[in-house]
Design a protein around this motif. Structure first.
Motif, PDB file in Angstrom:
ATOM      1  N   VAL A  69       0.855  -1.195   0.000  1.00 44.87           N
ATOM      2  CA  VAL A  69       0.000   0.000   0.000  1.00 44.87           C
ATOM      3  C   VAL A  69       0.887   1.240   0.000  1.00 44.87           C
ATOM      4  O   VAL A  69       1.867   1.304   0.749  1.00 44.87           O
ATOM      5  N   GLN A  70       0.540   2.213  -0.854  1.00 41.00           N
ATOM      6  CA  GLN A  70       1.251   3.490  -0.885  1.00 41.00           C
ATOM      7  C   GLN A  70       0.221   4.618  -0.947  1.00 41.00           C
ATOM      8  O   GLN A  70      -0.634   4.633  -1.838  1.00 41.00           O
ATOM      9  N   ALA A  71       0.274   5.559   0.006  1.00 43.07           N
ATOM     10  CA  ALA A  71      -0.634   6.705   0.027  1.00 43.07           C
ATOM     11  C   ALA A  71       0.052   7.892  -0.652  1.00 43.07           C
ATOM     12  O   ALA A  71       1.156   8.286  -0.255  1.00 43.07           O
ATOM     13  N   VAL A  72      -0.589   8.436  -1.693  1.00 47.85           N
ATOM     14  CA  VAL A  72       0.053   9.496  -2.478  1.00 47.85           C
ATOM     15  C   VAL A  72      -0.968  10.556  -2.883  1.00 47.85           C
ATOM     16  O   VAL A  72      -2.180  10.363  -2.766  1.00 47.85           O
ATOM     17  N   SER A  73      -0.438  11.645  -3.396  1.00 45.57           N
ATOM     18  CA  SER A  73      -1.241  12.625  -4.116  1.00 45.57           C
ATOM     19  C   SER A  73      -0.561  12.856  -5.455  1.00 45.57           C
ATOM     20  O   SER A  73       0.516  13.462  -5.519  1.00 45.57           O
ATOM     21  N   ALA A  74      -1.168  12.332  -6.525  1.00 40.13           N
ATOM     22  CA  ALA A  74      -0.599  12.537  -7.855  1.00 40.13           C
ATOM     23  C   ALA A  74      -0.623  14.014  -8.223  1.00 40.13           C
ATOM     24  O   ALA A  74       0.201  14.486  -8.992  1.00 40.13           O
ATOM     25  N   LEU A  75      -1.570  14.762  -7.636  1.00 37.79           N
ATOM     26  CA  LEU A  75      -1.705  16.180  -7.949  1.00 37.79           C
ATOM     27  C   LEU A  75      -0.574  17.000  -7.337  1.00 37.79           C
ATOM     28  O   LEU A  75       0.047  17.823  -8.005  1.00 37.79           O
ATOM     29  N   SER A  76      -0.275  16.760  -6.049  1.00 37.76           N
ATOM     30  CA  SER A  76       0.754  17.551  -5.367  1.00 37.76           C
ATOM     31  C   SER A  76       2.127  16.892  -5.389  1.00 37.76           C
ATOM     32  O   SER A  76       3.144  17.546  -5.159  1.00 37.76           O
ATOM     33  N   GLY A  77       2.172  15.586  -5.632  1.00 41.97           N
ATOM     34  CA  GLY A  77       3.448  14.864  -5.627  1.00 41.97           C
ATOM     35  C   GLY A  77       3.783  14.223  -4.297  1.00 41.97           C
ATOM     36  O   GLY A  77       4.784  13.507  -4.178  1.00 41.97           O
ATOM     37  N   GLU A  78       2.952  14.435  -3.278  1.00 41.36           N
ATOM     38  CA  GLU A  78       3.219  13.858  -1.960  1.00 41.36           C
ATOM     39  C   GLU A  78       3.218  12.330  -2.037  1.00 41.36           C
ATOM     40  O   GLU A  78       2.310  11.712  -2.595  1.00 41.36           O
ATOM     41  N   GLY A  79       4.259  11.723  -1.468  1.00 40.13           N
ATOM     42  CA  GLY A  79       4.340  10.271  -1.390  1.00 40.13           C
ATOM     43  C   GLY A  79       4.863   9.581  -2.635  1.00 40.13           C
ATOM     44  O   GLY A  79       5.029   8.353  -2.640  1.00 40.13           O
ATOM     45  N   LEU A  80       5.152  10.336  -3.714  1.00 41.52           N
ATOM     46  CA  LEU A  80       5.558   9.676  -4.956  1.00 41.52           C
ATOM     47  C   LEU A  80       6.962   9.078  -4.876  1.00 41.52           C
ATOM     48  O   LEU A  80       7.239   8.052  -5.505  1.00 41.52           O
ATOM     49  N   ASP A  81       7.861   9.700  -4.113  1.00 34.76           N
ATOM     50  CA  ASP A  81       9.206   9.124  -3.965  1.00 34.76           C
ATOM     51  C   ASP A  81       9.130   7.744  -3.315  1.00 34.76           C
ATOM     52  O   ASP A  81       9.819   6.801  -3.742  1.00 34.76           O
ATOM     53  N   ASP A  82       8.295   7.625  -2.300  1.00 33.99           N
ATOM     54  CA  ASP A  82       8.121   6.323  -1.646  1.00 33.99           C
ATOM     55  C   ASP A  82       7.490   5.309  -2.601  1.00 33.99           C
ATOM     56  O   ASP A  82       7.837   4.127  -2.590  1.00 33.99           O
ATOM     57  N   LEU A  83       6.552   5.777  -3.428  1.00 35.80           N
ATOM     58  CA  LEU A  83       5.915   4.882  -4.387  1.00 35.80           C
ATOM     59  C   LEU A  83       6.924   4.348  -5.398  1.00 35.80           C
ATOM     60  O   LEU A  83       6.953   3.145  -5.691  1.00 35.80           O
ATOM     61  N   VAL A  84       7.755   5.239  -5.928  1.00 37.91           N
ATOM     62  CA  VAL A  84       8.757   4.823  -6.908  1.00 37.91           C
ATOM     63  C   VAL A  84       9.726   3.811  -6.296  1.00 37.91           C
ATOM     64  O   VAL A  84      10.085   2.811  -6.924  1.00 37.91           O
ATOM     65  N   ALA A  85      10.131   4.051  -5.050  1.00 32.77           N
ATOM     66  CA  ALA A  85      11.028   3.109  -4.373  1.00 32.77           C
ATOM     67  C   ALA A  85      10.343   1.755  -4.187  1.00 32.77           C
ATOM     68  O   ALA A  85      10.982   0.698  -4.343  1.00 32.77           O
ATOM     69  N   ALA A  86       9.043   1.777  -3.869  1.00 29.78           N
ATOM     70  CA  ALA A  86       8.298   0.526  -3.694  1.00 29.78           C
ATOM     71  C   ALA A  86       8.176  -0.223  -5.008  1.00 29.78           C
ATOM     72  O   ALA A  86       8.260  -1.459  -5.047  1.00 29.78           O
ATOM     73  N   VAL A  87       7.963   0.509  -6.109  1.00 27.08           N
ATOM     74  CA  VAL A  87       7.898  -0.127  -7.429  1.00 27.08           C
ATOM     75  C   VAL A  87       9.210  -0.832  -7.742  1.00 27.08           C
ATOM     76  O   VAL A  87       9.228  -1.984  -8.183  1.00 27.08           O
TER      77      VAL A  87
END
Length: 446
Positions: free
Chosen positions: A357-375
């Motif tokens: 599970v990854q919580a993000v905001s595609a609009l603001s960019g919040e959490g995207l670094d963690d998402l990319v690392a998880a991918v």
């Protein structure tokens, strides 16, 4: 002198009805949310003005007119008062019910399936998408020959469900539809062969495929644009994206610094509850990138009041498509920017404790670094790609394969020798196969 008349078409005045049918409708959703989604669907069709909407509770549908006499009389009065041109029924309507209601009301009627087909016809842009929509529409129309079909000679975008009815003989219609479906299938076969060639070309550069899936309007295209820098249509509208879009991107190095693995990111059509089965079949090829994916990102609008129900619908469709249960999947809880600060913080804490599970905001960019690392971490585990060292010699003239090695990020050292270029490599078997599939480039090539 007479006043000049405007050539701009007036919007179609539409009324949306969601039938809430007792126990017969085994739905997960609350009627008010289902009605809101039906209105959003209607607004996704251009030239539509919503002049009213309501939920109509029914113990059981009337076989001839869907609604009982008393309930229909109430609806009749509202439609006449609102000067309605089009009625949208959020659910299945039989050909007999549709014919009778259109005769009673004196307006066109679309059920949920024909509305979704109209939207898909208006939005499809690729040749394959257009052909698939027309094939799905013909398949649907063939079972409803009490109505005419006009979309093969349409004057507007869409399929012609909203246009004038006309009259045709059932047998002539059936024969014409069958002939047209045969022609469309032949054209689709040629288009699918072209897509197969494109897939074969991608196989020569065999990067992992990461597919974005999710309920319509969950924010997939916004996330896709944020990660790739592309400009895919991303709007707060159902089915903003229909045709698949793919981009190659490079992830940051998981070990820190430099460049990491390269992936192909695929944006797909949004799913929806009660998706017409004609479209599930027709769009199977469009969704083939999901079937071939090494990792699936299930994008959820976590701010939606029925996010759990939407997630269940997506899981149901993925299962129906035959997606392998072994394929790694990350749930991306998107639109956390629409939540309160406390809720957002709680979700981020939850995603840090919950695997997949990854919580993000595609609009603001919040959490995207963690998402990319998880991918990157999921791909490393899912693909189980050990790297081994190798030495490759290339002639000076082979610029194409030299460029491929550097683009793949496998070169540890490059050295010019009397016989050509020597490369010390560290690569996977997948990368080795992609390299070996490339044709050598000779110096006399233009």
């Amino acid at each position: 002198m007479t006043e000049p008349t405007s050539t701009e078409a007036l919007p179609t005045r539409a009324y949306v009805i969601h039938p809430d049918i007792g126990d017969a409708r085994k739905q997960r959703r609350q009627p008010e949310h289902a009605l809101a989604e039906a209105v959003a669907l209607a607004l996704a069709l251009p030239g539509i003005e919503i002049v009213g909407s309501e939920t109509v509770r029914l113990r059981k549908p009337d076989p001839g007119r869907l609604f009982g006499k008393g309930k229909q009389a109430e609806i009749d009065a509202r439609l006449e008062e609102a000067e309605v041109d089009l009625v949208l029924i959020d659910g299945p309507v039989s050909p007999v019910q549709q014919r009778n209601l259109e005769k009673d009301w004196g307006v066109k009627l679309l059920d949920r399936t024909s509305l979704i087909l109209e939207i898909f016809a208006d939005r499809a842009r690729t040749r394959e998408g257009v052909l698939q929509v027309e094939l799905a529409a013909l398949s649907y129309q063939r079972t409803r020959l009490v109505r005419a079909w006009t979309h093969l000679e349409r004057q507007r975008g869409g399929l012609g469900f909203v246009g004038g009815p006309g009259e045709t003989q059932i047998e002539a219609d059936r024969r014409a539809i069958d002939e047209q479906m045969t022609r469309l299938r032949r054209q689709l076969e040629r288009v699918v062969k072209t897509r197969s060639l494109h897939r074969a070309a991608r196989a020569k550069v065999p990067y992992p495929i990461v597919a974005l899936v999710g309920y319509t309007n969950a924010g997939k295209s916004t996330l896709f644009n944020r990660l790739t820098g592309a400009e895919v249509m991303a709007k707060d509208m159902l089915f903003a994206t229909l045709d698949p879009t793919m981009r190659a991107i490079r992830l940051p190095d998981a070990q820190g610094g430099g460049q990491g693995r390269k992936i192909i990111l695929s944006d797909t059509v949004g799913f929806i509850s009660d998706l017409p089965h004609e479209l599930v079949a027709a769009f199977r090829a469009t969704l083939e990138e999901v079937l071939e994916a090494d990792l699936i990102l299930h994008v959820r609008d976590i701010s939606h009041p029925e996010t759990e129900e939407q997630a269940a619908d997506v899981a149901e469709i993925l299962d129906g498509l035959g997606v392998d249960e072994d394929v790694a999947l990350i749930e991306v809880w998107n639109k956390i920017d629409a939540l309160s600060a406390d809720t957002r913080a709680a979700l981020r804490r939850t995603d840090s404790r919950t695997e997949g599970v990854q919580a993000v905001s595609a609009l603001s960019g919040e959490g995207l670094d963690d998402l990319v690392a998880a991918v990157d971490a999921h791909l490393a585990e899912a693909l189980d790609e050990p790297r081994h060292e190798a030495v490759v010699m290339l002639p000076f003239s082979d610029g194409r394969r030299r460029a491929w090695l550097h683009e793949a990020g496998v070169v540890q050292n490059e050295q010019a020798t009397e016989d050509g270029l020597r490369f010390d490599l560290r690569w996977t078997e997948r990368q080795k196969a992609g390299f070996e599939a490339l044709e050598p480039e000779t110096g006399d090539q233009q």
